[in-house]
Design a protein around this motif. Structure first.
Motif, PDB file in Angstrom:
ATOM      1  N   GLN A   6       0.842  -1.185  -0.285  1.00  0.00           N
ATOM      2  CA  GLN A   6      -0.017   0.009   0.087  1.00  0.00           C
ATOM      3  C   GLN A   6       0.847   1.329   0.020  1.00  0.00           C
ATOM      4  OE1 GLN A   6      -3.505  -0.377  -0.043  1.00  0.00           O
ATOM      5  NE2 GLN A   6      -3.061  -2.493  -0.128  1.00  0.00           N
ATOM      6  N   ARG A   7       0.458   2.143  -0.881  1.00  0.00           N
ATOM      7  CA  ARG A   7       1.475   3.349  -0.918  1.00  0.00           C
ATOM      8  C   ARG A   7       1.016   4.263   0.272  1.00  0.00           C
ATOM      9  NH1 ARG A   7       2.283   6.441  -6.600  1.00  0.00           N
ATOM     10  NH2 ARG A   7       4.082   6.992  -5.181  1.00  0.00           N
ATOM     11  N   ARG A   8       2.249   5.013   0.581  1.00  0.00           N
ATOM     12  CA  ARG A   8       2.243   5.873   1.536  1.00  0.00           C
ATOM     13  C   ARG A   8       2.773   7.330   1.290  1.00  0.00           C
ATOM     14  NH1 ARG A   8       2.436   0.934   3.631  1.00  0.00           N
ATOM     15  NH2 ARG A   8       1.432   0.413   5.186  1.00  0.00           N
ATOM     16  N   GLN A   9       3.460   7.656   0.190  1.00  0.00           N
ATOM     17  CA  GLN A   9       3.839   8.780  -0.233  1.00  0.00           C
ATOM     18  C   GLN A   9       3.284   9.123  -1.634  1.00  0.00           C
ATOM     19  OE1 GLN A   9       8.030   9.247   0.652  1.00  0.00           O
ATOM     20  NE2 GLN A   9       8.108   7.445   1.935  1.00  0.00           N
ATOM     21  N   CYS A  10       3.288  10.311  -2.081  1.00  0.00           N
ATOM     22  CA  CYS A  10       2.979  10.755  -3.408  1.00  0.00           C
ATOM     23  C   CYS A  10       4.067  11.577  -3.944  1.00  0.00           C
ATOM     24  CB  CYS A  10       1.779  11.582  -3.069  1.00  0.00           C
ATOM     25  SG  CYS A  10       1.858  13.029  -2.180  1.00  0.00           S
ATOM     26  N   ARG A  11       5.374  11.716  -3.073  1.00  0.00           N
ATOM     27  CA  ARG A  11       6.273  12.605  -3.721  1.00  0.00           C
ATOM     28  C   ARG A  11       7.288  11.788  -4.717  1.00  0.00           C
ATOM     29  NH1 ARG A  11       8.013  16.798   1.280  1.00  0.00           N
ATOM     30  NH2 ARG A  11       6.116  17.747   1.487  1.00  0.00           N
ATOM     31  N   LYS A  12       7.286  10.361  -4.498  1.00  0.00           N
ATOM     32  CA  LYS A  12       8.070   9.684  -5.178  1.00  0.00           C
ATOM     33  C   LYS A  12       7.063   8.823  -6.241  1.00  0.00           C
ATOM     34  CE  LYS A  12      10.909   8.490  -1.150  1.00  0.00           C
ATOM     35  NZ  LYS A  12      11.400   7.332  -0.299  1.00  0.00           N
ATOM     36  N   SER A  13       7.860   7.921  -7.350  1.00  0.00           N
ATOM     37  CA  SER A  13       6.937   7.423  -7.956  1.00  0.00           C
ATOM     38  C   SER A  13       6.785   6.162  -7.146  1.00  0.00           C
ATOM     39  CB  SER A  13       7.788   6.760  -9.189  1.00  0.00           C
ATOM     40  OG  SER A  13       8.919   6.007  -8.891  1.00  0.00           O
ATOM     41  N   GLN A  14       5.710   5.239  -7.511  1.00  0.00           N
ATOM     42  CA  GLN A  14       5.220   4.026  -6.913  1.00  0.00           C
ATOM     43  C   GLN A  14       6.507   3.135  -6.890  1.00  0.00           C
ATOM     44  OE1 GLN A  14       1.993   1.900  -8.381  1.00  0.00           O
ATOM     45  NE2 GLN A  14       1.492   0.648  -6.802  1.00  0.00           N
ATOM     46  N   TYR A  15       7.129   2.997  -8.071  1.00  0.00           N
ATOM     47  CA  TYR A  15       8.327   2.118  -8.090  1.00  0.00           C
ATOM     48  C   TYR A  15       9.501   2.240  -6.946  1.00  0.00           C
ATOM     49  CZ  TYR A  15      12.113  -0.891 -10.310  1.00  0.00           C
ATOM     50  OH  TYR A  15      13.145  -1.521 -10.634  1.00  0.00           O
ATOM     51  N   LYS A  16       9.506   3.722  -7.119  1.00  0.00           N
ATOM     52  CA  LYS A  16      10.770   4.329  -6.255  1.00  0.00           C
ATOM     53  C   LYS A  16      10.284   4.067  -4.685  1.00  0.00           C
ATOM     54  CE  LYS A  16      14.409   6.356  -4.477  1.00  0.00           C
ATOM     55  NZ  LYS A  16      15.918   5.793  -4.375  1.00  0.00           N
ATOM     56  N   GLU A  17       9.311   4.235  -4.653  1.00  0.00           N
ATOM     57  CA  GLU A  17       8.745   3.832  -3.032  1.00  0.00           C
ATOM     58  C   GLU A  17       8.893   2.472  -2.588  1.00  0.00           C
ATOM     59  OE1 GLU A  17       4.741   4.265  -0.493  1.00  0.00           O
ATOM     60  OE2 GLU A  17       4.717   5.434  -2.017  1.00  0.00           O
ATOM     61  N   TYR A  18       8.547   1.639  -3.638  1.00  0.00           N
ATOM     62  CA  TYR A  18       8.754   0.254  -3.226  1.00  0.00           C
ATOM     63  C   TYR A  18      10.073  -0.073  -3.200  1.00  0.00           C
ATOM     64  CZ  TYR A  18       7.757  -4.739  -3.199  1.00  0.00           C
ATOM     65  OH  TYR A  18       7.785  -6.136  -2.819  1.00  0.00           O
ATOM     66  N   ILE A  19      10.971   0.451  -4.167  1.00  0.00           N
ATOM     67  CA  ILE A  19      12.397  -0.249  -3.725  1.00  0.00           C
ATOM     68  C   ILE A  19      12.723   0.313  -2.464  1.00  0.00           C
ATOM     69  CG2 ILE A  19      14.886   0.608  -4.662  1.00  0.00           C
ATOM     70  CD1 ILE A  19      13.272  -1.570  -6.516  1.00  0.00           C
ATOM     71  N   ASP A  20      12.559   1.344  -2.063  1.00  0.00           N
ATOM     72  CA  ASP A  20      12.967   1.793  -0.806  1.00  0.00           C
ATOM     73  C   ASP A  20      12.294   1.294   0.345  1.00  0.00           C
ATOM     74  OD1 ASP A  20      14.110   4.119  -1.947  1.00  0.00           O
ATOM     75  OD2 ASP A  20      12.773   5.655  -1.483  1.00  0.00           O
ATOM     76  N   PHE A  21      11.102   0.585   0.133  1.00  0.00           N
ATOM     77  CA  PHE A  21      10.618  -0.219   1.057  1.00  0.00           C
ATOM     78  C   PHE A  21      11.395  -1.574   1.324  1.00  0.00           C
ATOM     79  CE2 PHE A  21       7.879  -3.982   1.578  1.00  0.00           C
ATOM     80  CZ  PHE A  21       7.496  -4.029   2.743  1.00  0.00           C
ATOM     81  N   ILE A  22      11.808  -2.089   0.225  1.00  0.00           N
ATOM     82  CA  ILE A  22      12.550  -3.507   0.155  1.00  0.00           C
ATOM     83  C   ILE A  22      14.139  -3.073   0.808  1.00  0.00           C
ATOM     84  CG2 ILE A  22      13.312  -5.022  -0.906  1.00  0.00           C
ATOM     85  CD1 ILE A  22      10.576  -5.138  -0.828  1.00  0.00           C
ATOM     86  N   ALA A  23      14.463  -1.844   0.654  1.00  0.00           N
ATOM     87  CA  ALA A  23      15.667  -1.493   1.213  1.00  0.00           C
ATOM     88  C   ALA A  23      15.714  -1.297   2.713  1.00  0.00           C
ATOM     89  CB  ALA A  23      16.126  -0.022   0.637  1.00  0.00           C
ATOM     90  N   GLU A  24      14.474  -0.688   3.121  1.00  0.00           N
ATOM     91  CA  GLU A  24      14.323  -0.457   4.418  1.00  0.00           C
ATOM     92  C   GLU A  24      14.153  -1.997   5.306  1.00  0.00           C
ATOM     93  OE1 GLU A  24      10.194   0.266   6.608  1.00  0.00           O
ATOM     94  OE2 GLU A  24      11.104   2.224   6.224  1.00  0.00           O
ATOM     95  N   VAL A  25      13.437  -3.082   4.440  1.00  0.00           N
ATOM     96  CA  VAL A  25      13.500  -4.215   5.089  1.00  0.00           C
ATOM     97  C   VAL A  25      14.883  -4.887   5.311  1.00  0.00           C
ATOM     98  CG1 VAL A  25      12.727  -6.706   4.676  1.00  0.00           C
ATOM     99  CG2 VAL A  25      11.185  -4.763   4.149  1.00  0.00           C
ATOM    100  N   SER A  26      15.539  -4.862   4.306  1.00  0.00           N
ATOM    101  CA  SER A  26      17.077  -5.410   4.315  1.00  0.00           C
ATOM    102  C   SER A  26      17.717  -4.640   5.567  1.00  0.00           C
ATOM    103  CB  SER A  26      17.756  -4.908   2.886  1.00  0.00           C
ATOM    104  OG  SER A  26      19.117  -5.165   2.869  1.00  0.00           O
ATOM    105  N   GLN A  27      17.797  -3.185   5.574  1.00  0.00           N
ATOM    106  CA  GLN A  27      18.509  -2.456   6.789  1.00  0.00           C
ATOM    107  C   GLN A  27      17.944  -3.090   8.028  1.00  0.00           C
ATOM    108  OE1 GLN A  27      17.710   1.440   5.064  1.00  0.00           O
ATOM    109  NE2 GLN A  27      18.964   1.284   3.675  1.00  0.00           N
TER     110      GLN A  27
END
Length: 634
Positions: A372-393
């Motif tokens: 589920q998207r939470r930000q509108c300033r990023k593209s959906q793809y960028k937001e998801y990549i950042d989410f997976i990066a957060e999981v990894s961290q």
């Protein structure tokens, strides 16, 4: 020192001059974006220089070279004078770039350029040269020296000019040195567009974690070795795309792992497990290249039988739990692994302290359902990549991001090669992982359900009720996909439902052309998809909601009748030559379907029978003798 060509910027372009330098950076660092015969370029020796520095670099105490140097200095300082006099001790920013061709056609020689940027004059000059390392001699290629100039025309008008030192004898080899007209017709317009848009990418440049030259050589070797797979591909998917995409991903991993072995002084090839391996070609390539590993997927593919016993592929639903840990594996791979994507860093972290991962996200999944998207300033793809990066961290990985060179819009990968904590802190970090996963389950509102694969007791990882995490089913609530592929593109809908919707929408569109004269063929009006939906019964709409794309997909499937663009629907007029490359029909062409317009339009088909590729009645049908092959993604 003639001007070869010029390209003007849109009037009132606000991105200049910064956009000009942004576009130049793309051409300098990523020439393969324009020149498809290059794999890239490497940059070295970046520094500020003056005339004396250039003379030391290029002077060979030769009278002919001295004359050439004078011409070069004059060329560098030509053009419009800057608004202010040079105050710099080092007027040019210099870098040396070495071209990396896709296919090595130069042998041991390397094609290089000195790139000189003059920020005061808004010029950038390219000085190609040859270097004889044995003789210690550097020779300029006078015939191929060129310059790009950003010129102000006044009143917010700008132009980009291409100048050459000499227009006589321009040398082109079709690889590192393209033809001079190509610079005008291909490079210049792209630089203008990039400069006008001046968009900074959300992601890193391609292959930022690898040596590009090694990647290029490995890719060419693998492409030649496995290109025969295209001819024998038994799946219904596009062989060109899937074979060469997996070759590129395999190339990336092989070079990444080779660099890791060199850095850690390892001798044994890394082992791997590909979770959600799909057609298994990536597993096949990596295995053949000497890396022990296997692939697991919920559904067997026909191509699996072609690989032979050496390629280990297993049909099994993967459920995040203690049953799916891989303590003896070096790397876990998630290549477009869909609902498993956020779990792969978790599984890698819990498999062993030394386990690493590579994940290439595609579809957007959270731990327990759709993301589920939470930000509108990023593209959906960028937001998801950042989410997976957060999981990894959160899982304790020192996470790196890179961009692959594959024929896909989803090509950003994440790599976890090392941990940010000591092995003695594993228990504490695992509690943090569990709390994070639990918080995602709560925030997404996922219903916890028992899985038939796991037999451990109910447990919320990290709670007071379960201190011993070794037996916990920490993937409770995760739903693995069904082993049987469900078709949801409206193709399986009852024929009478589809025909009814098509006829009802077409009648509504045709009824909107009140001003059509009696001699004109009625092309109908235009409706939005929302207005079309209002024409249909609630029962039909509910049936369409269960399909991917719903009503719009049904209308696009019936492209013979409708033209769907920008959320609007029209009647398609096949008399327009731009509608399809198949029109008009050629004599003897196959006619496998009836013409809808001939049967249902009040004025019939606008094309003559011989010019229409659809049959005007049953007697006009000429079906193929072999079954049609549909392309679909797996």
């Amino acid at each position: 020192m003639p001007k070869i060509s010029e390209a003007e910027f849109p009037s009132g372009c606000k991105s200049l001059p910064e956009g000009f330098w942004s576009a130049v950076e793309v051409w300098v660092k990523k020439p393969h974006v324009v020149n498809k015969r290059l794999c890239g370029a490497t940059e070295t020796e970046s520094r500020d220089v003056d005339s004396d520095d250039l003379r030391k670099l290029l002077d060979n105490n030769d009278d002919e070279e001295e004359e050439l140097l004078q011409d070069v200095f004059q060329f560098l300082c030509s053009g419009d004078s800057p608004a202010h006099t040079h105050q710099k001790d080092k007027p040019w920013s210099s870098t040396v770039r070495t071209f990396i061709p896709k296919v090595n056609c130069y042998g041991a020689k390397q094609q290089k350029e000195v790139v000189l940027k003059d920020s005061d004059r808004q010029h950038v000059t390219f000085l190609p040269f040859e270097e004889d390392s044995a003789a210690g001699r550097v020779s300029l290629k006078k015939c191929n020296i060129y310059q790009l100039r950003l010129c102000s025309k006044g009143c917010e008008q700008w132009a980009l000019e291409l100048h050459v030192l000499t227009s006589d004898g321009w040398f082109s080899d079709g690889v590192a040195y393209p033809k001079l007209p190509w610079l005008s017709s291909d490079l210049l317009p792209k630089l203008v567009r990039w400069a006008a848009e001046c968009k900074s990418s959300e992601f890193k440049s391609t292959l930022s974690l690898l040596p590009v030259e090694k990647y290029s050589l490995t890719y060419q070797r693998l492409k030649e070795k496995y290109k025969s797979m295209v001819k024998v591909w038994p799946e219904v998917t596009d062989p060109e795309k899937f074979v060469y995409e997996d070759v590129a991903i395999a190339t990336y991993l092989l070079v990444l792992w080779a660099e890791e072995r060199a850095a850690k002084s390892l001798t044994d090839p890394q082992s791997f497990v590909d979770l959600g391996c799909g057609n298994g070609l990536l597993v096949h390539i990596l295995t053949n290249e000497g890396h022990p590993g296997r692939g697991i997927d919920v559904r067997r593919r026909r191509i699996w039988d072609m690989y032979g016993p050496r390629t280990e592929l297993e049909e099994k639903a993967i459920t995040p739990s203690e049953s799916f840990l891989f303590p003896g594996t070096d790397w876990l791979i998630g290549n477009h692994s869909d609902e498993l994507t956020p779990w792969i860093p978790v599984i890698a972290a819990r498999s062993s302290y030394s386990c690493r991962f590579f994940v290439l996200p595609c579809c957007f999944f959270d731990f327990y359902g759709k993301y589920q998207r939470r930000q509108c300033r990023k593209s959906q793809y960028k937001e998801y990549i950042d989410f997976i990066a957060e999981v990894s961290q959160v899982c304790g990985f020192d996470t790196e991001e890179d961009c692959l060179r594959i024929p896909s819009t989803k090509r950003v990968c994440l790599v976890g090669k090392s941990r940010t904590y000591k092995q003695s802190d594993e228990a504490e970090i695992d509690q943090s992982r569990a709390s994070y996963i639990q918080s995602r389950q709560t925030s997404t509102g996922a219903a916890v359900q028992r899985s038939g694969v796991r037999k451990s007791r109910d447990c919320c990882h990290g709670s007071a009720e379960c201190d011993d995490t070794s037996g916990c089913a920490w993937g409770d609530g995760f739903r693995p996909r069904n082993g049987r592929e469900t078709v949801r593109n409206c193709a399986a809908l009852p024929r009478d439902v589809v025909d009814g919707v098509v006829l009802k929408v077409a009648e509504a569109l045709l009824g909107m052309s009140e001003g059509t004269s009696s001699g004109d063929w009625n092309k109908g009006g235009c409706l939005s998809v929302r207005e079309v939906a209002a024409l249909l019964q609630q029962e039909t709409l509910q049936l369409l909601k269960n399909e991917c794309g719903g009503l719009q997909t049904l209308l696009k499937n019936n492209h013979q009748v409708f033209k769907v663009e920008g959320g609007t629907v029209r009647i398609r007029d096949w008399r327009d030559g731009t509608e399809s490359r198949r029109r008009p029909a050629v004599p003897g062409a196959l006619k496998t379907r009836l013409c809808w317009f001939h049967a249902h339009h009040p004025q019939g088909c606008p094309l003559q029978e011989q010019n229409c590729t659809f049959a005007h009645g049953p007697d006009d049908l000429r079906p193929s003798t072999r079954p049609l092959k549909k392309l679909k993604k797996i």
